[in-house]
Design an enzyme around this catalytic site. Structure first.
Site, PDB file in Angstrom:
ATOM      1  N   HIS A  66      29.519  -5.316 108.506  1.00  0.00           N
ATOM      2  CA  HIS A  66      29.058  -4.006 109.081  1.00  0.00           C
ATOM      3  C   HIS A  66      30.093  -2.850 109.358  1.00  0.00           C
ATOM      4  CE1 HIS A  66      26.854  -0.779 111.145  1.00  0.00           C
ATOM      5  NE2 HIS A  66      25.365  -1.726 109.956  1.00  0.00           N
ATOM      6  N   GLU A  77      20.200  -6.420 106.402  1.00  0.00           N
ATOM      7  CA  GLU A  77      20.140  -6.476 105.146  1.00  0.00           C
ATOM      8  C   GLU A  77      20.042  -8.583 104.482  1.00  0.00           C
ATOM      9  OE1 GLU A  77      19.507  -3.932 103.948  1.00  0.00           O
ATOM     10  OE2 GLU A  77      20.523  -2.623 103.208  1.00  0.00           O
TER      11      GLU A  77
HETATM   12  C1  LIG Z   1      28.647  -2.788 105.071  1.00  0.00           C
HETATM   13  C2  LIG Z   1      30.683  -2.839 104.281  1.00  0.00           C
HETATM   14  C3  LIG Z   1      30.366  -1.720 103.610  1.00  0.00           C
HETATM   15  C4  LIG Z   1      31.208  -2.329 105.966  1.00  0.00           C
HETATM   16  O1  LIG Z   1      32.366  -1.907 105.504  1.00  0.00           O
HETATM   17  P1  LIG Z   1      33.451  -2.247 106.716  1.00  0.00           P
HETATM   18  O2  LIG Z   1      32.787  -1.266 108.019  1.00  0.00           O
HETATM   19  O3  LIG Z   1      34.187  -0.701 105.374  1.00  0.00           O
HETATM   20  O4  LIG Z   1      34.305  -2.873 106.536  1.00  0.00           O
HETATM   21  P2  LIG Z   1      35.723  -3.275 105.730  1.00  0.00           P
HETATM   22  O5  LIG Z   1      35.588  -2.986 104.650  1.00  0.00           O
HETATM   23  O6  LIG Z   1      36.713  -2.585 107.127  1.00  0.00           O
HETATM   24  O7  LIG Z   1      36.338  -5.001 105.783  1.00  0.00           O
HETATM   25  C5  LIG Z   1      37.310  -4.851 106.668  1.00  0.00           C
HETATM   26  C6  LIG Z   1      37.087  -6.466 105.893  1.00  0.00           C
HETATM   27  O8  LIG Z   1      36.420  -7.435 105.815  1.00  0.00           O
HETATM   28  C7  LIG Z   1      36.013  -7.616 104.321  1.00  0.00           C
HETATM   29  N1  LIG Z   1      34.269  -7.931 104.497  1.00  0.00           N
HETATM   30  C8  LIG Z   1      34.034  -6.840 104.785  1.00  0.00           C
HETATM   31  N2  LIG Z   1      32.707  -6.662 104.394  1.00  0.00           N
HETATM   32  C9  LIG Z   1      33.062  -8.275 103.405  1.00  0.00           C
HETATM   33  C10 LIG Z   1      31.940  -8.383 102.950  1.00  0.00           C
HETATM   34  N3  LIG Z   1      29.932  -8.906 103.535  1.00  0.00           N
HETATM   35  N4  LIG Z   1      32.491 -10.208 102.032  1.00  0.00           N
HETATM   36  C11 LIG Z   1      33.491 -10.262 102.088  1.00  0.00           C
HETATM   37  N5  LIG Z   1      34.300  -9.442 102.860  1.00  0.00           N
HETATM   38  C12 LIG Z   1      34.449  -8.249 103.499  1.00  0.00           C
HETATM   39  C13 LIG Z   1      36.666  -6.663 103.605  1.00  0.00           C
HETATM   40  O9  LIG Z   1      37.262  -6.638 102.286  1.00  0.00           O
HETATM   41  C14 LIG Z   1      38.140  -6.150 104.441  1.00  0.00           C
HETATM   42  O10 LIG Z   1      38.935  -6.968 104.117  1.00  0.00           O
HETATM   43  P3  LIG Z   1      40.252  -6.925 103.473  1.00  0.00           P
HETATM   44  O11 LIG Z   1      41.017  -6.404 105.336  1.00  0.00           O
HETATM   45  O12 LIG Z   1      41.070  -7.570 103.557  1.00  0.00           O
HETATM   46  O13 LIG Z   1      40.411  -5.219 103.491  1.00  0.00           O
HETATM   47  C15 LIG Z   1      30.608  -4.232 103.879  1.00  0.00           C
HETATM   48  O14 LIG Z   1      30.872  -4.534 105.391  1.00  0.00           O
HETATM   49  C16 LIG Z   1      30.153  -4.219 102.585  1.00  0.00           C
HETATM   50  O15 LIG Z   1      30.014  -4.044 101.816  1.00  0.00           O
HETATM   51  N6  LIG Z   1      29.067  -4.874 103.276  1.00  0.00           N
HETATM   52  C17 LIG Z   1      28.253  -6.035 101.732  1.00  0.00           C
HETATM   53  C18 LIG Z   1      27.151  -5.489 101.954  1.00  0.00           C
HETATM   54  C19 LIG Z   1      25.455  -4.650 103.296  1.00  0.00           C
HETATM   55  O16 LIG Z   1      25.232  -6.039 103.411  1.00  0.00           O
HETATM   56  N7  LIG Z   1      25.554  -3.629 103.125  1.00  0.00           N
HETATM   57  C20 LIG Z   1      24.604  -3.662 103.875  1.00  0.00           C
HETATM   58  C21 LIG Z   1      24.501  -2.895 105.544  1.00  0.00           C
HETATM   59  S1  LIG Z   1      23.970  -2.604 106.614  1.00  0.00           S
END
Ligand SMILES: CC(C)(COP(=O)(O)OP(=O)(O)OC[C@H]1O[C@@H](n2cnc3c(N)ncnc32)[C@H](O)[C@@H]1OP(=O)(O)O)[C@@H](O)C(=O)NCCC(=O)NCCS
Length: 305
Positions: A190, A243
């Site tokens: 998140h 979710e």
């Molecule tokens: C929600 C979301 C977009 C937040 O993204 P964010 O704040 O930009 O998180 P980041 O991309 O900074 O994540 C940090 C690290 O964790 C990883 N990461 C984050 N969520 C992840 C996940 N669900 N699965 C695998 N790796 C994940 C990223 O790839 C990143 O890795 P890196 O540092 O090696 O590049 C992301 O966690 C995600 O795509 N989750 C899955 C979709 C989801 O469940 N959405 C509903 C949200 S309520």
């Protein structure tokens, strides 16, 4: 209630192939707002804007249920004023009085998703409202932002993932392989919660009350995913978000998988509308500036006065 004369238009949307319920809902809301005479909030009174917000918040689940029924060849079911909002939604979808426990579970889901700060769709709604656009435009744009899997599109993908994993003992290999490919595990991580998402804890309880063996399986898979992500992404604190259990709860309540994100929209519309009212109450155009770091211009840019 649905505005007069809308059903033929909904029927067209619902029987168009392919039927994507969120796209159909977005189009239906845009049309409803136009048919209902929504106008720029600069040209109407605060009371009229409030009425627009109440109307759209109430009509969104009615529109969605009608689209569903029409898609499957049934006539829309009018809401029953005796039922609660959650029970009504289930009633309008299936045409049957819902089981009380299902209405209870869905109500908890709807409450937990009603609003959540400046998430992407809410921010979109506020940006649109800040231009003076009508409330229908703000909600239509918000649904566009919600449609992406990184925001509102995750719950059905979570259930697809659980189906794909199949059995608890296969979870570890499945998750390791997905993380190894660089895939995002749906329902985890998140932007704001770097510890636990409290909504996930709440919905896990609801899921284990109504979700039977699917919920038990989800709990086992959650433990594996948290462990594998902690190893693969140390220091990132990737936990289940709202979710992950949302899909399990909605599935247990009999909501079809493709209606998960639209159901989310039918709750979040209340958050979008209240944010629009707040934006308008102290409006300033939202217009971020950007720093240009491309090539230098071929001719010097004239200095401003
Ligand atoms: C929600 C979301 C977009 C937040 O993204 P964010 O704040 O930009 O998180 P980041 O991309 O900074 O994540 C940090 C690290 O964790 C990883 N990461 C984050 N969520 C992840 C996940 N669900 N699965 C695998 N790796 C994940 C990223 O790839 C990143 O890795 P890196 O540092 O090696 O590049 C992301 O966690 C995600 O795509 N989750 C899955 C979709 C989801 O469940 N959405 C509903 C949200 S309520």
């Amino acid at each position: 209630m649905l505005p007069d004369g809308l059903v033929p238009f909904l029927r067209t949307l619902a029987t168009t192939d392919p039927f994507d319920p969120l796209t159909a809902l977005r189009t239906a809301i845009s049309f409803t707002a136009e048919r209902s005479g929504f106008r720029s909030w600069l040209d109407i009174s605060p009371d009229q804007l409030y009425d627009n917000a109440m109307q759209l918040s109430a009509q969104t689940p009615v529109l969605l249920a009608a689209l569903y029924r029409l898609h499957y060849g049934h006539e829309p079911v009018a809401p029953d004023p005796e039922l609660s909002a959650a029970a009504n939604y289930l009633y309008m979808l299936s045409g049957q009085r819902p089981d009380q426990q299902h209405a209870w579970a869905l109500e908890r889901y709807l409450i937990s998703t009603i609003d959540h700060g400046f998430n992407s769709s809410t921010f979109t709604a506020r940006v649109i409202a800040s231009t003076g656009a009508d409330l229908g435009a703000a909600v239509t744009g918000a649904i566009g932002a919600l449609s992406g899997p990184l925001h509102g599109g995750a719950p059905s993908r979570v259930l697809d993932m659980l189906d794909d994993i199949g059995r608890p003992e296969l979870a570890e290999a499945w998750v390791r392989s997905a993380v190894g490919r660089g895939d995002k595990i749906m329902g985890f991580g998140h932007r704001v919660y770097k510890g636990k998402d409290p909504r996930s804890a709440l919905l896990r309880e609801v899921a284990t009350t109504v979700g039977g063996s699917t919920a038990e399986f989800a709990v086992a898979v959650e433990d594996v995913i948290v462990r594998v992500l902690a190893e693969a992404k140390p220091g990132r604190a990737l936990n289940a978000n709202v979710e992950f259990y949302a899909g399990v709860v909605m599935d247990a309540c009999g909501i079809p998988r493709e209606a998960f994100t639209p159901t989310f929209a039918s709750s979040r519309v209340i958050g979008w509308c209240t944010h629009v009212l707040e934006q308008v109450a102290g409006n300033r155009l939202i217009r971020p500036s950007a720093r240009y770091d491309g090539q230098a211009p071929p001719v010097p840019v004239p200095a401003g006065d």
